[in-house]
Design a protein around this motif. Structure first.
Motif, PDB file in Angstrom:
ATOM      1  N   LYS A   1      15.295   1.294   9.790  1.00 34.94           N
ATOM      2  CA  LYS A   1      14.353   2.245   9.208  1.00 34.94           C
ATOM      3  C   LYS A   1      14.899   3.641   9.445  1.00 34.94           C
ATOM      4  O   LYS A   1      15.395   3.952  10.535  1.00 34.94           O
ATOM      5  CB  LYS A   1      12.993   2.090   9.887  1.00 34.94           C
ATOM      6  CG  LYS A   1      11.899   3.003   9.381  1.00 34.94           C
ATOM      7  CD  LYS A   1      10.612   2.693  10.163  1.00 34.94           C
ATOM      8  CE  LYS A   1       9.461   3.548   9.712  1.00 34.94           C
ATOM      9  NZ  LYS A   1       8.224   3.230  10.480  1.00 34.94           N
ATOM     10  N   VAL A   2      14.853   4.487   8.409  1.00 35.04           N
ATOM     11  CA  VAL A   2      15.352   5.852   8.540  1.00 35.04           C
ATOM     12  C   VAL A   2      14.141   6.768   8.661  1.00 35.04           C
ATOM     13  O   VAL A   2      13.441   7.039   7.670  1.00 35.04           O
ATOM     14  CB  VAL A   2      16.213   6.257   7.332  1.00 35.04           C
ATOM     15  CG1 VAL A   2      16.821   7.640   7.562  1.00 35.04           C
ATOM     16  CG2 VAL A   2      17.311   5.236   7.092  1.00 35.04           C
ATOM     17  N   ALA A   3      13.870   7.234   9.889  1.00 37.28           N
ATOM     18  CA  ALA A   3      12.653   8.012  10.127  1.00 37.28           C
ATOM     19  C   ALA A   3      12.821   8.890  11.353  1.00 37.28           C
ATOM     20  O   ALA A   3      13.638   8.598  12.236  1.00 37.28           O
ATOM     21  CB  ALA A   3      11.456   7.084  10.321  1.00 37.28           C
ATOM     22  N   ASP A   4      12.041   9.959  11.398  1.00 37.57           N
ATOM     23  CA  ASP A   4      11.925  10.791  12.586  1.00 37.57           C
ATOM     24  C   ASP A   4      10.984  10.049  13.533  1.00 37.57           C
ATOM     25  O   ASP A   4       9.788   9.924  13.255  1.00 37.57           O
ATOM     26  CB  ASP A   4      11.340  12.145  12.198  1.00 37.57           C
ATOM     27  CG  ASP A   4      11.123  13.065  13.391  1.00 37.57           C
ATOM     28  OD1 ASP A   4      11.291  12.613  14.546  1.00 37.57           O
ATOM     29  OD2 ASP A   4      10.757  14.231  13.169  1.00 37.57           O
ATOM     30  N   PRO A   5      11.488   9.506  14.643  1.00 33.01           N
ATOM     31  CA  PRO A   5      10.630   8.692  15.517  1.00 33.01           C
ATOM     32  C   PRO A   5       9.450   9.453  16.098  1.00 33.01           C
ATOM     33  O   PRO A   5       8.444   8.847  16.490  1.00 33.01           O
ATOM     34  CB  PRO A   5      11.593   8.214  16.617  1.00 33.01           C
ATOM     35  CG  PRO A   5      12.708   9.205  16.604  1.00 33.01           C
ATOM     36  CD  PRO A   5      12.853   9.648  15.177  1.00 33.01           C
ATOM     37  N   ASN A   6       9.540  10.766  16.148  1.00 37.15           N
ATOM     38  CA  ASN A   6       8.451  11.568  16.700  1.00 37.15           C
ATOM     39  C   ASN A   6       7.466  12.055  15.640  1.00 37.15           C
ATOM     40  O   ASN A   6       6.469  12.698  15.976  1.00 37.15           O
ATOM     41  CB  ASN A   6       9.032  12.783  17.447  1.00 37.15           C
ATOM     42  CG  ASN A   6       9.892  12.360  18.617  1.00 37.15           C
ATOM     43  OD1 ASN A   6       9.514  11.478  19.388  1.00 37.15           O
ATOM     44  ND2 ASN A   6      11.061  12.979  18.746  1.00 37.15           N
ATOM     45  N   ASN A   7       7.753  11.759  14.363  1.00 39.25           N
ATOM     46  CA  ASN A   7       6.851  12.183  13.291  1.00 39.25           C
ATOM     47  C   ASN A   7       7.043  11.225  12.109  1.00 39.25           C
ATOM     48  O   ASN A   7       7.524  11.599  11.053  1.00 39.25           O
ATOM     49  CB  ASN A   7       7.137  13.619  12.876  1.00 39.25           C
ATOM     50  CG  ASN A   7       5.972  14.244  12.133  1.00 39.25           C
ATOM     51  OD1 ASN A   7       5.096  13.541  11.634  1.00 39.25           O
ATOM     52  ND2 ASN A   7       5.967  15.561  12.061  1.00 39.25           N
TER      53      ASN A   7
ATOM     54  N   ASN B   1       0.841  -1.189   0.000  1.00 36.93           N
ATOM     55  CA  ASN B   1       0.000   0.000   0.000  1.00 36.93           C
ATOM     56  C   ASN B   1       0.872   1.234   0.000  1.00 36.93           C
ATOM     57  O   ASN B   1       1.769   1.358   0.848  1.00 36.93           O
ATOM     58  CB  ASN B   1      -0.910   0.012   1.241  1.00 36.93           C
ATOM     59  CG  ASN B   1      -1.846  -1.174   1.282  1.00 36.93           C
ATOM     60  OD1 ASN B   1      -2.685  -1.341   0.406  1.00 36.93           O
ATOM     61  ND2 ASN B   1      -1.683  -2.016   2.308  1.00 36.93           N
ATOM     62  N   ASP B   2       0.618   2.145  -0.924  1.00 37.60           N
ATOM     63  CA  ASP B   2       1.470   3.326  -1.045  1.00 37.60           C
ATOM     64  C   ASP B   2       1.529   4.121   0.254  1.00 37.60           C
ATOM     65  O   ASP B   2       2.569   4.675   0.602  1.00 37.60           O
ATOM     66  CB  ASP B   2       0.962   4.211  -2.187  1.00 37.60           C
ATOM     67  CG  ASP B   2       1.811   5.458  -2.361  1.00 37.60           C
ATOM     68  OD1 ASP B   2       3.024   5.312  -2.581  1.00 37.60           O
ATOM     69  OD2 ASP B   2       1.268   6.576  -2.255  1.00 37.60           O
ATOM     70  N   SER B   3       0.440   4.148   0.995  1.00 38.72           N
ATOM     71  CA  SER B   3       0.407   4.919   2.241  1.00 38.72           C
ATOM     72  C   SER B   3       1.386   4.391   3.279  1.00 38.72           C
ATOM     73  O   SER B   3       1.742   5.103   4.224  1.00 38.72           O
ATOM     74  CB  SER B   3      -1.010   4.908   2.827  1.00 38.72           C
ATOM     75  OG  SER B   3      -1.421   3.577   3.111  1.00 38.72           O
ATOM     76  N   ALA B   4       1.846   3.149   3.106  1.00 40.32           N
ATOM     77  CA  ALA B   4       2.773   2.548   4.066  1.00 40.32           C
ATOM     78  C   ALA B   4       4.229   2.771   3.703  1.00 40.32           C
ATOM     79  O   ALA B   4       5.128   2.276   4.391  1.00 40.32           O
ATOM     80  CB  ALA B   4       2.496   1.045   4.181  1.00 40.32           C
ATOM     81  N   HIS B   5       4.504   3.505   2.629  1.00 38.86           N
ATOM     82  CA  HIS B   5       5.890   3.695   2.209  1.00 38.86           C
ATOM     83  C   HIS B   5       6.713   4.408   3.283  1.00 38.86           C
ATOM     84  O   HIS B   5       6.313   5.456   3.809  1.00 38.86           O
ATOM     85  CB  HIS B   5       5.955   4.498   0.913  1.00 38.86           C
ATOM     86  CG  HIS B   5       6.068   3.628  -0.300  1.00 38.86           C
ATOM     87  ND1 HIS B   5       5.086   3.517  -1.247  1.00 38.86           N
ATOM     88  CD2 HIS B   5       7.070   2.795  -0.701  1.00 38.86           C
ATOM     89  CE1 HIS B   5       5.473   2.671  -2.191  1.00 38.86           C
ATOM     90  NE2 HIS B   5       6.667   2.220  -1.878  1.00 38.86           N
ATOM     91  N   ARG B   6       7.857   3.814   3.576  1.00 41.45           N
ATOM     92  CA  ARG B   6       8.832   4.399   4.487  1.00 41.45           C
ATOM     93  C   ARG B   6      10.225   4.167   3.896  1.00 41.45           C
ATOM     94  O   ARG B   6      10.392   3.453   2.910  1.00 41.45           O
ATOM     95  CB  ARG B   6       8.753   3.770   5.884  1.00 41.45           C
ATOM     96  CG  ARG B   6       7.435   3.983   6.607  1.00 41.45           C
ATOM     97  CD  ARG B   6       7.171   5.457   6.919  1.00 41.45           C
ATOM     98  NE  ARG B   6       6.020   5.633   7.781  1.00 41.45           N
ATOM     99  CZ  ARG B   6       4.753   5.738   7.358  1.00 41.45           C
ATOM    100  NH1 ARG B   6       4.493   5.666   6.050  1.00 41.45           N
ATOM    101  NH2 ARG B   6       3.770   5.919   8.208  1.00 41.45           N
ATOM    102  N   MET B   7      11.240   4.751   4.531  1.00 39.02           N
ATOM    103  CA  MET B   7      12.621   4.668   4.037  1.00 39.02           C
ATOM    104  C   MET B   7      13.452   3.753   4.924  1.00 39.02           C
ATOM    105  O   MET B   7      13.296   3.756   6.151  1.00 39.02           O
ATOM    106  CB  MET B   7      13.232   6.060   3.988  1.00 39.02           C
ATOM    107  CG  MET B   7      12.490   7.014   3.064  1.00 39.02           C
ATOM    108  SD  MET B   7      13.102   8.708   3.155  1.00 39.02           S
ATOM    109  CE  MET B   7      12.800   9.105   4.881  1.00 39.02           C
ATOM    110  N   TYR B   8      14.341   3.003   4.271  1.00 38.83           N
ATOM    111  CA  TYR B   8      15.157   2.016   4.968  1.00 38.83           C
ATOM    112  C   TYR B   8      16.586   2.091   4.445  1.00 38.83           C
ATOM    113  O   TYR B   8      16.862   2.694   3.412  1.00 38.83           O
ATOM    114  CB  TYR B   8      14.582   0.611   4.752  1.00 38.83           C
ATOM    115  CG  TYR B   8      13.150   0.486   5.200  1.00 38.83           C
ATOM    116  CD1 TYR B   8      12.827   0.215   6.524  1.00 38.83           C
ATOM    117  CD2 TYR B   8      12.102   0.659   4.295  1.00 38.83           C
ATOM    118  CE1 TYR B   8      11.508   0.117   6.942  1.00 38.83           C
ATOM    119  CE2 TYR B   8      10.780   0.567   4.700  1.00 38.83           C
ATOM    120  CZ  TYR B   8      10.487   0.294   6.028  1.00 38.83           C
ATOM    121  OH  TYR B   8       9.180   0.208   6.438  1.00 38.83           O
TER     122      TYR B   8
END
Length: 520
Positions: A188-194, A163-170
């Protein structure tokens, strides 16, 4: 002889596709030129040393002129260099490495010359079993860092659960120093607070600090916007993200941010604007001074754009989602990008092309105009070659680098800019043949895919036939149809036979002959 299903007009109208404190040293930049020689800056948690390099601008030195003369002597090549989209390209230790969007896995191609990237073997470097991130795998970005005294490759990518809405960066980390891996999942490369929808991420440095840039969703729900956040190491975002407003020729997309530095260290954060399925997908840029603060939106300057856009006369539409790399000898800057040769609104048929870029007198990048597929380009400076040679469909005969026909074939220029040299041959007569005669070690066939195309049978030196479907929708030209196996040096033939067969979606059974690329 039945009339051929007519090509649609060449220029008729055309989704968005689409861990702790660590000492880190930047070893190789994929998408930007090096800063001034000797620069060494250590920031909180991250130490970055940059190598000396002449990044363009100003008069060429005698050494540079000699290197360019050598490159020209080494031969030429023609685009595309890969049939995929969203390319990342690096040159490392005598080889080019390229990765493109593949969807189900991450694959990489390795070649000692740009001329043979198109025919090089695909290496699957990563396939994930985790259902939350094992599909819709897009936009790989390859970098090399030294972490705690160990050099490793970091491969950034976008993925989802379907699902496109689930796209995240790794990001993956290599076990050793080979760009082909093996790799292990790093995080996973993400801002944990957002933690919101995010794609197309990759790092950059400024002022000795490491940052991550990507295309994400604003707090108000608007997607495909540019964001930046600080990093404490190549896999960890260490602070809140900052939204970076950016102009474009279409309102809906800002994606694929990638850095390019001039010789004075000014950062040009180049990005793609417009839906990548549209012909107006194009490249823009924001820039910042070497001593600027990337986390301050006001420190950035919007560069006038677009910098790189459609070239209707050459049949190039939607050029963008790019990377930058240096020539093998380090004297030239090159861009790798995807584009289509149809103006139809489609996410299919985006292929990777490369070409040299320049610099203006005041130090700004000059990307030029995207060249037509099939344009003969000099190999990058220091590329050992040899370049490939071309056989056009009109090079008729049985001599070296010629093609001979049996049966009834049509020929003409209806395909215009979608064909090499503006012409091709086509037939749907069962058992009509086109035989390429060449001296070399490999041959690749490129021609039209169309809704009226059928299935060909292709053989090498009279051997076993292989079935190849020439069907495609919408119609596109100079698409890679088939690549021969590696052959012993010497004379060979490749025969294309019209079978008269087609798949259920095809309106006819035509086979198109346009150009062949021959590796000496």
């Amino acid at each position: 002889m039945e009339p051929r299903q007519q090509h649609p007009p060449a220029n008729h109208p055309t989704r968005h596709r689409k861990e702790g404190s660590t000492h880190v040293r930047l070893v190789l930049r994929r998408r930007w030129s090096a800063l001034a020689a000797g620069l060494l800056i250590v920031a909180a948690g991250v130490g970055l040393s940059t190598a000396s390099a002449d990044t363009g601008g100003g008069d060429a030195s005698t050494a540079t002129a000699k290197a360019k003369a050598k490159a020209k002597a080494a031969g030429q090549f023609r685009n595309p260099v890969n049939p995929g989209a969203d390319p990342t390209v690096v040159h490392h230790d005598g080889n080019y490495y390229a990765a493109t969007t593949q969807g189900d896995a991450i694959r990489m191609w390795k070649s000692p010359s740009a001329a043979t990237l198109l025919t090089s073997q695909a290496h699957e470097v990563w396939k994930d079993s985790d259902p939350s991130r094992n599909t819709q795998i897009w936009a790989p970005a390859l970098r090399k860092y030294e972490v705690d005294g160990k050099e490793r490759w970091y491969l950034y990518y976008t993925a989802s659960d379907g699902n496109d809405s689930a796209h995240r960066m790794y990001v993956l980390e290599s076990e050793g120093t080979d760009p082909l891996g093996p790799y292990h999942f790093k995080g996973k490369v993400a801002d944990p607070n957002n933690d919101r929808w995010a794609i197309d991420g990759e790092p950059f440095t400024l002022g000795g600090k490491l940052y991550f840039s990507w295309s994400g969703q604003r707090d108000d729900g608007v997607g495909n916007q540019l964001f930046i956040a600080p990093m404490s190491n190549p896999w960890t975002i260490s602070g809140g993200r900052m939204y970076l407003p950016a102009e474009g020729n279409c309102p809906e997309v800002r994606e694929g941010p990638t850095p390019l530095y001039n010789k004075d260290g000014r950062l040009y954060l180049t990005y793609s604007a417009c839906d990548t399925g549209k012909p107006d997908y194009t490249i823009w840029s924001k820039s910042i001074a070497p001593d600027g603060n990337p986390m301050d939106a006001g420190a950035w300057t919007q560069e006038p754009g677009p910098m790189f856009s459609r070239n209707d006369e050459a049949g190039v539409y939607g050029p963008g989602h790019h990377s930058f790399f240096k020539s093998p000898d380090g004297t030239e800057d090159w861009i790798a990008y995807h584009a289509k040769n149809t103006s139809t609104y489609t996410y299919s048929w985006r292929t990777t092309r490369i070409q040299k870029i320049g610099w203006t007198a005041d130090g700004k990048p000059d990307l030029g105009r995207p060249a037509a597929l099939g344009t003969a380009l000099d190999l990058p400076a220091g590329d050992p070659g040899p370049g490939t040679k071309v056989i056009n469909d009109t090079d008729e005969g049985t001599g070296d680098l010629q093609v001979s026909y049996t049966g009834n074939w049509n020929s003409g220029s209806q395909c215009g800019v979608q064909c090499y040299a503006g012409n091709d041959h086509w037939s749907q007569e069962k058992d009509a043949t086109a035989t390429f005669h060449f001296t070399g070690t490999q041959l690749a066939l490129l021609s039209v895919k169309d809704t009226g195309n059928g299935i060909a049978a292709i053989s090498v030196d009279g051997g076993e036939e292989q079935r190849v479907d020439y069907y495609g929708k919408p119609r596109v030209g100079e698409e890679l149809q088939w690549v021969s196996p590696k052959l012993d040096p010497g004379p060979h033939t490749v025969k294309v036979r019209v079978t008269g067969e087609k798949n259920a979606d095809a309106g006819a059974a035509f086979v198109s002959i346009d150009r062949a690329e021959v590796t000496p």
